[in-house]
Design a protein around this motif. Sequence first.
Motif: not given
Length: 334
Positions: A204-212, A196-202, A221-228
């Motif tokens: 706008k994208f974080w919200n559009e993809a509804e990440l949490s 999770p910590w070697n990624k810079l997220f936009s 982190d496996l779940i969030v990265s796969a969803k993104a």
Amino acid sequence: MRRVLKWLAESAPSVTAIEWALTLWLNLVSWFKPLDKFEAKVTVVVPAYNVEPYIAQSMRSLRAQRYQNLRVILVDDHCTDRSIERARPFQSKFKLDIIRGTANGLGAARNRGVAEVGETDYLIFLDSDDVMIPGTLSKLTRLARKFDADIVNGQSAKFLGALIFPRRDTRFLYRGRKEAALTLADEPEMIYDSTPWNKLFSWKFWNEAELSWPIKVYFEDLIVSAKAFSFGAKVVLTPKFIYLWRERVGQSKSITQTHGEIRTLRDRVNANKIAYEFLLEAKRAGRIDDHAIEVFRKKLRDHDYAIYLPRYPNPDAEAKALLKEFAELAGIEG
């Protein structure tokens, strides 16, 4: 010989020496590196729970970014030691907001920080016992702007006492890599790098993809990265090393040091099942093909499953069932 070197690297004098050298390096960068006035705003979310020996080093690494348009949100997840006291002096060095978490674990603490972001261009995470390498924010934000990227992903390395080890499982992904915007369909092997910590997220994208972040589970982190990635993110992979994650010496362990515990196996299997469902959904939507699915299953065979199998030479009933489920998910027959 390897055991002797490891023992020397983990000995108290060696650990003290490397921490002193790291402190000196970060302070020198902070004193002499020109301030980067790039206009893109970056917010760093740092969850903290009882990291008193390490948190000052983490804060020094943020100061050493020398990035002007920076906000750091430190989430005090009900620390019972002096972690927050060690971090508070850095409020005079950069914009550092300290908020109270909900004491529901790492995922909830990250979500608590994200909820406080408000307006920003980019979002990145830092664990409070780790180090962000100087120059990271300057590098990643410019790549994000250049390629209009949703995620910029850099290399990470583990440091243990006085030793530093580049990640073996993702090294191939970055070797000779030319920076370009790619999707999971273009480069299915990006699924290997899910930390999770070697990624810079936009933002706008974080919200559009509804990440949490999932709550009260390991390997969120496996779940969030796969969803993104499955959402169709435009990802830039840079071979630049941007992050040092700490393997703790002594009794206090990080999650990656608990692979022999049944809860860890249980959460690893469940996280990969959820990740697999995201990939199947992306395939149904036409964003990826069968090759990306097979790359994911190969990762499970070569890395995830391979980590756990040797740790259970005589598994009990629950471990045996979980390993069987793991093997089926990875496409291992027999």
